[in-house]
Every structure is written in structure tokens, then in C-alpha cells.
Design a protein around this motif. Structure first.
Motif, mmCIF file in Angstrom:
data_model
loop_
_atom_site.group_PDB
_atom_site.id
_atom_site.type_symbol
_atom_site.label_atom_id
_atom_site.label_comp_id
_atom_site.label_asym_id
_atom_site.label_seq_id
_atom_site.Cartn_x
_atom_site.Cartn_y
_atom_site.Cartn_z
ATOM 1 N N GLY A 75 -9.581 -1.628 -13.055
ATOM 2 C CA GLY A 75 -8.559 -0.589 -13.016
ATOM 3 C C GLY A 75 -7.256 -1.084 -12.422
ATOM 4 N N CYS A 76 -7.345 -1.914 -11.387
ATOM 5 C CA CYS A 76 -6.143 -2.487 -10.773
ATOM 6 C C CYS A 76 -5.390 -3.358 -11.769
ATOM 7 C CB CYS A 76 -6.543 -3.288 -9.539
ATOM 8 S SG CYS A 76 -5.171 -4.059 -8.664
ATOM 9 N N ALA A 77 -6.127 -4.170 -12.526
ATOM 10 C CA ALA A 77 -5.487 -5.010 -13.536
ATOM 11 C C ALA A 77 -4.824 -4.166 -14.622
ATOM 12 C CB ALA A 77 -6.521 -5.953 -14.148
ATOM 13 N N TYR A 94 0.180 -1.855 -16.874
ATOM 14 C CA TYR A 94 0.909 -0.629 -17.225
ATOM 15 C C TYR A 94 2.291 -0.620 -16.568
ATOM 16 C CZ TYR A 94 1.930 4.342 -17.814
ATOM 17 O OH TYR A 94 2.526 5.531 -18.143
ATOM 18 N N PHE A 95 2.371 -0.971 -15.296
ATOM 19 C CA PHE A 95 3.661 -0.966 -14.614
ATOM 20 C C PHE A 95 4.607 -2.008 -15.200
ATOM 21 C CE2 PHE A 95 1.313 0.884 -10.799
ATOM 22 C CZ PHE A 95 1.862 2.142 -10.976
ATOM 23 N N THR A 96 4.048 -3.117 -15.661
ATOM 24 C CA THR A 96 4.886 -4.134 -16.288
ATOM 25 C C THR A 96 5.521 -3.603 -17.573
ATOM 26 O OG1 THR A 96 3.528 -5.915 -15.371
ATOM 27 C CG2 THR A 96 4.893 -6.458 -17.261
ATOM 28 N N ALA A 115 6.958 2.857 -11.889
ATOM 29 C CA ALA A 115 6.759 2.214 -10.591
ATOM 30 C C ALA A 115 7.857 2.544 -9.600
ATOM 31 C CB ALA A 115 6.678 0.696 -10.773
ATOM 32 N N GLN A 116 8.852 3.316 -10.024
ATOM 33 C CA GLN A 116 9.979 3.623 -9.147
ATOM 34 C C GLN A 116 9.795 4.969 -8.471
ATOM 35 O OE1 GLN A 116 13.268 3.394 -11.845
ATOM 36 N NE2 GLN A 116 13.076 1.191 -12.136
ATOM 37 N N LYS A 117 10.320 5.059 -7.277
ATOM 38 C CA LYS A 117 10.203 6.297 -6.511
ATOM 39 C C LYS A 117 10.881 7.436 -7.249
ATOM 40 C CE LYS A 117 10.299 6.049 -2.097
ATOM 41 N NZ LYS A 117 10.742 5.860 -0.700
ATOM 42 N N THR A 151 5.295 -2.521 -6.517
ATOM 43 C CA THR A 151 5.737 -3.844 -6.947
ATOM 44 C C THR A 151 4.805 -4.361 -8.045
ATOM 45 O OG1 THR A 151 4.410 -4.908 -5.225
ATOM 46 C CG2 THR A 151 6.693 -4.400 -4.688
ATOM 47 N N PHE A 152 5.370 -5.093 -8.969
ATOM 48 C CA PHE A 152 4.582 -5.698 -10.039
ATOM 49 C C PHE A 152 5.318 -6.949 -10.507
ATOM 50 C CE2 PHE A 152 7.505 -2.649 -11.786
ATOM 51 C CZ PHE A 152 8.070 -3.286 -12.875
#
Length: 730
Positions: free
Chosen positions: A147-149, A154-156, A162-164, A176-177
Motif C-alpha cells: 500500500g505504501c508503494a 500515486y503521489f508521483t 500531496a499538497q496541503k 514528500t515523494f
């Protein structure tokens, strides 16, 4: 080395002899030996402290040091992600965790950065180094790593997620990614028997995820030898046909071979080729733990053979043979490490212990950043020109759609939740799309795409375990278990992982997943495996919120609160209520929320309080109406709506008014949720009662297929009506 271009799989097997690698300098080899020796000496110091009764448990990494240090020097601390197992002490030291931090964990000190004294030693955790909190459960972290991978990928692809986000009262941390990060996951060879290990290989292979699976094979799973645990005695032969993998089977006591294997595996993963699998043959010179004595099942000859392969001795000889250090140099290095460990241990045993107060112990069971029980969350439905009444199914779908538009971190997955896994069929208009067996996720893939709405394998632990890893990485998974009756394969994740992530890490990790589950009977033919209840099992699990709405508007508002909540939520949806006429409502708008722990008063009354939830709400209402019509009894009905937390204040206020109370629920009567409510009423409101607390629930059995049996097993309006009459007459 041979590469199979047909399967996208690469295999290598290193020779057992240590030879210098062109990528390793003399200084690096000295550093590797120092880390290996440091790990062994921390082990030895813990053993001494345990015998002095200054710590309470010990399990060592002895014999595994070369493999682990190699992983730590090749992979990047704070860049890559790590899901280790309990023997990975040397890995943690190589990533930058200090000996003192490890010994603070052994003592159970307040300053233990891994858990604040809440977990055993060797349960690693460090946000700084991207070491995600680990439990005692073997192989359950395999799915978290997957799941982490997935989250990193996904964030990439979706950096906006990934932004606030400042457009809502619920903010989330920046993520961060890097695009080429690798996820490390390790298990002992014995853990490869667990189903979650195989489920993780399945998904990593299918999705070509950058996960390095490391099997540290010391020949035993406690006292069970490898040939008893693994068919054929070699896990590498069993996994060899998974496509998209790089495989390496190596001498895990040879540091140079280990570094080479991890360099190749990391390069394979960073290039986007898929996952890697490193099978390292190591030794276990000490017993499984200090609670075990391996002399009871291992002959001395076997122990002596292991000693000849000790990675510390082999690395010493390498340094001497290559002229990198002489005997005096090795002695100086070891004395420095011995003193470092001694001083660290002295500081650790003097460190203050955790505060033994109720407030301190309960801290981090739930989030302190966002309180889903706050009355400030309450809002009123938005009035629009569209007043069409919609079903619970409609408004759950509407809420999911609204929240996915609001929050790009949300992904939805489970069995059959997508419109069509073959997305080209949708795009070409060849199929309408499914969207779940109950159609609650219909149209979501069509709007948001297959990266955000997708089908999982038919494996419930896979669904929840991957979600745990995604959420720990910063995503917001909203997953579905297709039927409550099949939730049990995920019980490990739902009991030992998901709800405990925050508390066991002392607030440094969290996993705010929403797990949606169709539940319950009254289906006319649902039978044993499509009619189960069992909510009390999950309300008995600290750390997870349990929600159980009875109507469309509540389902919409509570689901929105659940998604915005910073805690794990089990969201129970009664199948019979999905499309019933009872409880329909107009769409309340994209920001309608209902706080957790606030009961709804469905009906006013002065004679009896009836506490219920879910599908027994409309049945209780029918019974109460009949009791007033025929007997003049006025029954006040409270719909709890959420079971953890539940609204004790509303119950107490009503009971003080009526002095008679009954609890009605669909689950079995014995050990059901109503037992807790009844016990607390008897304990805290005894003087306010004019009659015993009454319970109406199912028979203590499963639901039968034949409808005439189902009607007797489940509580019906007539059963509730008769209980109302009997209670008023007491």
C-alpha cells in the motif's frame, strides 16, 4: 545472471565466497563491520539487562547483521520506506537509529521514540527514517508495504494530492515523494506461510510495484525447521514464477554479496521494472528469544556449523585478508563500540518511565487533531430546488462523489467496486459499468478514473492491509468489504494493525482508513453467509470508530464525517435499508456532516426508552406506534447512529425521564452490543429504574435460509411490541 524477457523477471544467485566489490571502499567496509558489531553488542547488552531483570523481553538480530546492514547502506534513510520485522536491529542502526534509542525501547522508557513504552523492544518505528510502526504479527506488514508503494506512485502521478489543502477545516500534512523511492519489507522465512505474504506478492507483481521483499532465512521458525514450514525447503523455488520480479538467493552472511544483491534489486525497482525478492540464508546463533531455549530442539553439531558462518567472523577475516584493518585496528573499533553501548545502556536504564495515569495511557487511542464528536461539526441540509427523496444507497454514492471531488487523496477500492476493470470497455461505451454488487460506487470510476476507483483481488486482508499502508503514507483510502460475513479474513488487519497504528507508535503514525461494509439480514433468503451481524466485536476494539446509520440522510452526513475524520472508521451499512422507502431524504449538499456520538431522537415518549440502531430502528418505530395505538404506551426511541462512540448522555437523560428502558438490536442477544448498554444503565442509573433493563435481539444462532426460520431468528416488530407491553406492565 539470467533475464527472462517473456515474463519480465530477472534471477540471480550469488556465490557464497566474499569478494571485494568495486562499489565498496575500505572505509565503507569498515563502516559495515562497525554497524554489524554494534548490532550484536546491543543484542548482548539487552540479554545482560534481561538477566538483571532491568528489561522484560529480548529478541536478537544475531546472525542476520550482514544482510540487514547491506540493505541499510544501499537504501536511503528518510527517502525510501521501510517495513521491517522484529529481527531488523542492524537495519535500523544502519538507517540512523541510535543504540540508545533501541535500548530505551528495551527499557520501556517514556523517551522510547518507537512507542513510548507501549510496545515490546524490537518493534521498530521512526518517522524521521521512514520506518513505519511494526506490530508483533508476522507478515501483516507485507500488505502495508504494498500500500505504501502504491501511495508513492500515486503521489508521483498526482502531485496535487500531496499538497496541503486549506479549503476545509480538516488540513492534512504535506507529503514528500521522489518518483523513484523503494519500499523495503522483510520477514523471517517462517512468515512466508502466512496468507498475507502471498497476497502482497500477488499485488506487487500485478502492479509492478517498487517493493523489495526480503526473506531472512535462518533455518527455523522458532522451533519449526524450514523443511517443515516450506514445501521443498526453499521459498525461492516457490515464488520463482511471479512475473515482473527480480530474484536473488544469496549467502546472507556475506556482506559484499548482500550489498551487491541490494544494489541490483534497488536499481531494478527504481527503474520501474517491478518488485524484487531477496532470499538471504543467514544463521541464528542465539535462541529465538530469551523466552526460548534452542538446545531443546537443535543439536550442538548444528549450532557449531552455524558458528562457522557467523557474519561477524567472516567480515573480520575479510578486513584482515584485504589489509583494511589489522588485529589492533579491529580491537580498537570493537572497544569503541563496547563503550558506546555501555554508556547508552547506562543512560537508558536511568531514563524516566512513562506516566502511569489514565490520561497518559489513553492518549493517542484516537486523534487529538480532529474530534469527530464535536458538536461544531453539526450542520443542516442544504436546501435546493431539487427536493427529490433519495435512498440510502443514492446518498452514500453522492457523498463518495462529493468527497472525491474535494479531496484528491481519496481512492476507493474493494471487490467489484469499479465500473469495469477493463477501462477501455467503459471508454468505448461497450458496457454500462457495475459499481459494486449493490451499485453504491456506480459511476465513480467513470468520473474519477481507474487510478482512484479500482477492483482488488478477492482477498479481504489485501484490501484492508494495503489501505493501512496507503493511509500511513498520507492517502485517504475508502475501501469496501463486500459483505460483513466475509470480513473475517481481514480480522488481523482490523484488530491488530489499523486501529492500533496511532496508539502503539505513541502518536507518530496514523492510518485513517474508512472501511465500508454492507451488513445484516432481513433479506428473505440471505441465509448464514449473507445475513451476519457482529458489530460488538469491533466496538470492543479501541482505536476504531464504528458507525451504523439507519436512514439516507444520516448515512450521508455520517459518511462525510467518517471520511474527514483522522481515525479509522468502520462504516456499517445495512443492506435491507439501502433502498427502502423508510428513511429516504433529499440530497443535503456537499458539506453536510453529523458528529459521531450523537443519538437521534426518532420518537418522543414518556413511558419507555427504547435504544436501537440500524435495521431495527424502523421495526421499533412500527412496534412503538402499535403500542401507543392499542395500549396507550408512549415509547421514546433513540437511534444511536454511532456505536463507538455512543451517546451515553442521551440515553441517561431519557432513562431518567421514563424510568424504563429496553435495548433492541439485530445481532445475537448474548454478548451483543446491547449487553454493554444494559450493564452500564444498571451500574449508573439503577436508582432511576422502575423495572429491569429489557433486551430484544436475535436468537443465539446464525440466520437460516428459509424465510419462516429467518423471521423467528431475527427480532420482528411484533417481538418488540410485546416487549414494550411487558415492560410497561412490570
Amino acid at each position: 545472471m539470467a533475464r527472462s524477457t517473456a515474463s519480465g523477471t530477472e534471477r540471480s544467485r550469488t556465490t557464497p565466497s566474499a569478494t571485494l566489490s568495486s562499489t565498496l571502499s575500505a572505509e565503507q567496509l569498515v563502516s559495515i563491520y562497525r554497524l554489524m558489531y554494534l548490532s550484536r553488542r546491543v543484542d548482548d547488552r539487552e540479554i545482560l539487562l534481561k538477566r538483571q531483570q532491568k528489561i522484560f523481553f529480548q529478541i536478537s538480530a544475531a546472525g542476520h547483521e550482514a544482510l540487514q546492514v547491506a540493505a541499510g547502506v544501499v537504501l536511503k534513510s528518510g527517502y525510501d520506506w521501510f517495513f521491517p520485522y522484529y529481527r531488523d536491529r542492524a537495519l535500523c542502526l544502519a538507517l540512523g537509529v541510535t543504540a540508545e534509542e533501541l535500548l530505551l525501547q528495551a527499557v520501556g522508557a517514556a523517551a522510547d521514540p518507537a512507542s513510548g513504552g507501549r510496545q515490546m523492544p524490537s518493534h521498530w518505528s521512526s518517522p524521521k527514517h521512514h520506518i513505519v510502526s511494526q506490530s508483533s504479527c508476522t507478515a501483516s506488514q507485507c500488505l502495508h508495504a504494498v500500500g505504501c508503494a502504491e501511495a508513492g506512485r500515486y503521489f508521483t502521478k498526482h502531485p496535487e494530492a500531496a499538497q496541503k489543502h486549506d479549503g476545509d477545516y480538516r488540513q492534512w500534512k504535506d507529503v514528500t515523494f521522489h518518483g523513484d523511492e523503494v519500499v523495503y519489507m522483510s520477514v523471517g522465512e517462517g512468515s512466508t506461510s502466512q496468507g498475507e505474504f502471498w497476497e502482497s506478492l500477488n499485488t506487487a507483481s500485478n502492479e509492478k510495484l517498487p517493493v523489495i521483499f526480503v526473506v531472512e532465512n535462518n533455518g527455523y521458525a522458532i522451533s519449526t525447521p524450514v523443511e517443515v514450514n516450506t514445501p521443498g525447503g526453499n521459498i525461492s523455488t516457490l515464488v520463482a514464477n511471479f512475473p515482473n520480479f527480480h530474484f536473488a538467493e544469496i549467502d546472507g552472511t556475506d556482506p559484499v554479496a548482500c550489498v551487491k544483491a541490494f544494489e541490483e534489486a534497488a536499481a531494478w525497482c527504481r527503474a520501474g521494472n517491478g518488485p524484487a525478492f531477496i532470499h538471504g540464508h543467514v544463521i541464528r546463533p542465539y535462541s529465538h528469544s530469551l523466552s526460548d531455549d534452542d538446545r531443546l530442539y537443535r543439536p550442538e553439531s548444528e549450532r557449531e556449523a552455524d558458528a562457522l558462518r557467523d557474519p561477524l567472523s567472516k567480515t573480520q577475516m575479510l578486513l584482515l585478508r584485504e589489509g583494511i584493518l589489522d588485529a589492533d585496528g579491529i580491537n580498537r573499533l570493537e572497544k569503541e563500540v563496547d563503550e558506546e553501548v555501555r554508556q547508552a545502556a547506562d543512560r537508558a536504564v536511568r531514563a524516566p518511565l512513562p506516566e502511569p495515569t489514565k490520561a497518559a495511557i489513553l492518549k493517542h487511542v484516537y486523534s487529538e487533531d480532529y474530534d469527530p464528536t464535536s458538536q461544531t461539526l453539526a450542520s443542516v441540509p442544504l436546501r435546493t430546488a431539487d427536493n427529490q427523496e433519495r435512498t440510502m444507497a443514492d446518498l452514500i454514492n453522492a457523498c463518495l462523489r462529493d468527497e472525491m471531488r474535494r479531496d484528491p487523496r481519496i481512492v476507493i477500492f474493494g471487490e467489484d467496486v469499479a465500473d469495469a476493470s477493463r477501462e477501455e470497455y467503459l471508454k468505448q461505451g461497450l458496457v454500462k459499468g457495475k459499481g459494486g454488487v449493490f451499485k453504491l460506487t456506480a459511476g465513480l470510476q467513470a468520473e474519477f478514473g481507474g487510478e482512484r476507483v479500482f477492483n482488488s483481488p478477492l482477498a479481504e486482508a489485501n484490501i484492508v492491509g494495503r489501505a493501512v499502508g496507503m493511509a500511513a503514507r498520507g492517502m485517504k483510502p475508502v475501501v469496501e468489504i463486500q459483505f460483513f460475513d466475509y470480513i473475517w479474513p481481514a480480522m488481523h488487519q482490523l484488530r491488530n494493525e489499523l486501529p492500533l497504528m496511532r496508539w502503539r507508535s505513541n502518536g507518530t503514525w496514523s492510518s485513517p482508513v474508512v472501511v465500508r461494509v454492507p451488513i445484516g439480514g432481513y433479506l428473505t433468503g440471505g441465509s448464514v453467509y449473507h445475513s451476519q451481524s457482529g458489530e460488538s466485536i469491533f466496538t470492543h476494539t479501541p482505536g476504531v470508530r464504528v458507525v451504523f446509520p439507519s436512514n439516507a440522510l444520516d448515512a450521508n452526513g455520517l459518511l462525510r464525517t467518517a471520511i474527514r475524520c483522522d481515525d479509522p472508521v468502520l462504516f456499517l451499512e445495512h443492506k435491507r435499508l439501502y433502498r427502502e422507502t423508510y428513511g429516504r431524504a433529499a440530497y443535503p449538499g456537499p458539506d453536510y456532516t453529523i458528529p459521531f456520538g450523537k443519538a437521534a431522537k426518532v420518537r418522543e415518549g414518556k413511558d419507555i426508552t427504547l435504544v436501537t440502531y440500524g435495521a431495527t430502528v424502523p421495526r421499533a418505530l412500527q412496534a412503538a406506534q402499535k403500542a401507543e395505538r392499542e395500549q396507550g404506551i408512549q415509547t421514546e426511541i433513540l437511534d444511536l447512529r454511532t456505536l463507538n462512540p455512543y451517546d451515553w448522555e442521551a440515553i441517561a437523560e431519557s432513562v431518567r425521564k421514563t424510568s424504563r428502558v429496553m435495548v433492541v438490536h439485530e445481532d445475537m442477544q448474548s454478548w451483543g452490543f446491547g449487553a454493554e448498554i444494559a450493564a452500564r444503565i444498571a451500574d449508573e442509573l439503577f436508582l432511576d429504574l422502575d423495572a429491569p433493563v429489557k433486551r430484544v435481539a436475535s436468537m443465539d444462532t446464525f440466520v437460516a435460509y428459509q424465510p419462516i426460520l429467518e423471521d423467528v431468528i431475527l427480532p420482528q416488530p411484533e417481538d418488540i411490541y410485546q416487549a414494550i407491553v411487558d415492560l410497561r406492565a412490570f
